[in-house]
Design an enzyme around this catalytic site. Structure first.
Site, mmCIF file in Angstrom:
data_model
loop_
_atom_site.group_PDB
_atom_site.id
_atom_site.type_symbol
_atom_site.label_atom_id
_atom_site.label_comp_id
_atom_site.label_asym_id
_atom_site.label_seq_id
_atom_site.Cartn_x
_atom_site.Cartn_y
_atom_site.Cartn_z
ATOM 1 N N GLY A 123 -13.805 38.786 42.131
ATOM 2 C CA GLY A 123 -12.835 38.924 43.223
ATOM 3 C C GLY A 123 -11.385 38.800 42.796
ATOM 4 O O GLY A 123 -10.499 38.725 43.641
ATOM 5 N N GLU A 238 0.322 39.992 23.888
ATOM 6 C CA GLU A 238 -0.923 40.675 24.240
ATOM 7 C C GLU A 238 -0.700 42.159 24.462
ATOM 8 O O GLU A 238 -1.505 42.990 24.061
ATOM 9 C CB GLU A 238 -1.486 40.078 25.532
#
Ligand SMILES: Cc1cc2nc3c(=O)[nH]c(=O)nc-3n(C[C@H](O)[C@H](O)[C@H](O)COP(=O)(O)OP(=O)(O)OC[C@H]3O[C@@H](n4cnc5c(N)ncnc54)[C@H](O)[C@@H]3O)c2cc1C
Length: 376
Positions: A123, A238
């Site tokens: 979710g 990242e």
């Protein structure tokens, strides 16, 4: 690049060619690369290249790190999740307590402990603050309940940087990162390795936590509620790793396609003699060159510690969009062979798609760039 970096690139490329590529088909079949190749990479000193030697790393810079991610992508070795391994190590380096760094980084550098980043849940993906996995304090431990989805290295990982809610009533301020050692951990379960469009040898998995006890001393940095800020501060690192993989894949695909169009004959000519093939090669090579120049600049700025989030986001969305365009052209120039998995460009085409989705979707990247430029 200098002589020392060129030598490192040579070592990495030789390792990939001799010890990884021959196993590619087997790894794709089993949907993971196995633990042995991680230990081998560790023995050769290829992991945690930019982690200081005092923590078992190579003591190099992000330029060394960049070479590993690029060369893996150039060879289409997308199952070896070195990017998330390095990101996990950097959470420790940047935010960990001294004792935490000493405890985990040397084993990560040796390839004995494979790292993963576990944030996404069924979710909560882009909306990370909505995560529901809880870690509630009980004496000297946290008790963790919840699940994670789409976790790179999920099957092989021995160490998770696990995003949890230590205060479920709050959004960002309720998030912490727990470092979780998975070996023989009661209540922890790895679900199936997910069946994906591409990256077939990558062990992307579901993870489940049922009353898992994790020592409170494993909380990254020691203080609860800092997880969201810790994650945000490492984002440029990242995103450049994703961009490096895009550039490496574009360059590898173009090299393969240049060879192919010179060998393949049609109507009594090599494909390379047709103007369309020549123009397409010129176009994709131009795109790859621009991407390389931009990403090289980002690498230098990560190494100096000056890369801002908006520029890193530009690099992530643009290079991955271009990766997909370039791969599409390379497949087209291969004709039907480009649709066959035994051809590198076919595998790279399928692998490329997710680059626009993970590491923050490209839409989220544009949102971040816009936010840096606009008042609202
Ligand atoms: C192969 C693979 C590996 C992965 N590895 C990891 C991993 O190692 N660790 C980890 O934690 N996660 C991992 N992920 C998860 C990945 O980071 C998420 O899938 C990604 O962040 C998107 O989240 P979502 O899938 O829930 O999509 P959603 O967030 O539901 O997004 C669906 C669509 O809506 C768009 N959207 C959402 N919000 C906005 C907004 N505010 N504005 C505009 N558009 C919006 C998105 O851009 C997207 O197009 C991986 C995923 C894959 C497929």
């Amino acid at each position: 690049m200098d002589e020392e970096l060129a030598l490192f690139r040579h070592t990495v490329a030789r390792f990939i060619g001799a010890e990884m590529t021959p196993h590619d088909a087997e790894w794709r079949e089993q949907h993971h690369v196995g633990a042995d190749i991680w230990r081998r990479a560790g023995q050769l000193g290829l992991l945690c290249a930019d982690i200081p030697a005092q923590y078992g790393g190579m003591g190099g810079t992000f330029r060394h790190e960049a070479i590993l991610h690029e060369e893996l992508a150039r060879a289409g070795m997308t199952g070896f999740g070195s990017g998330v391994h390095s990101i996990c190590a950097h959470y420790l380096l940047n935010h960990g307590q001294e004792e935490q760094k000493q405890r985990w980084l040397p084993r990560m550098a040796q390839g004995e402990l494979i790292g993963a980043i576990a944030m996404t849940e069924p979710g909560a993906g882009s909306d990370l603050q909505a995560i529901r996995t809880r870690a509630l304090r009980d004496g000297d431990d946290y008790i963790v309940n919840g699940s994670k989805l789409f976790i790179t290295n999920g099957y092989l990982a021995g160490l998770l940087a696990l995003a949890v809610k230590t205060d479920p009533a709050q959004r960002a301020r309720g998030i912490s990162i727990l470092m979780v050692e998975t070996k023989n951990l009661a209540g922890y379960r790895v679900g199936r390795i997910l069946d994906k469009m591409g990256m077939k040898s990558q062990d992307t998995a579901e993870l489940f936590f049922e009353d898992v006890r994790v020592p409170a001393s494993n909380l990254l940095g020691g203080e609860p509620g800092n997880g969201f800020a810790q994650m945000m501060s490492d984002l440029p690192y990242e995103r450049v790793i994703v961009a490096l993989a895009a550039v490496g894949a574009m360059e590898g695909a173009i090299e393969a396609t240049v060879r192919y169009v010179q060998e393949r004959q049609a109507f009594g000519h090599a494909l390379a003699e047709f103007q369309n093939a020549r123009f397409k090669i010129a176009e994709v090579a131009t795109i790859a060159k621009i991407a390389r120049t931009f990403v090289d600049d980002c690498v230098a700025r990560v190494a100096e510690g000056t890369l801002d989030t908006a520029t890193a986001s530009m690099a992530k969305w643009w290079t991955t969009d271009m990766q997909q365009q370039v791969l599409d052209e390379c497949v087209q120039l291969h004709g039907g062979y480009g649709y066959m998995n035994e051809y590198l460009v076919c595998r790279m085409f399928a692998d490329a798609r997710v680059q626009r989705i993970y590491g923050g979707t490209n839409e989220i990247m544009k949102e971040l760039i816009a936010r840096s430029l606009l008042q609202r």
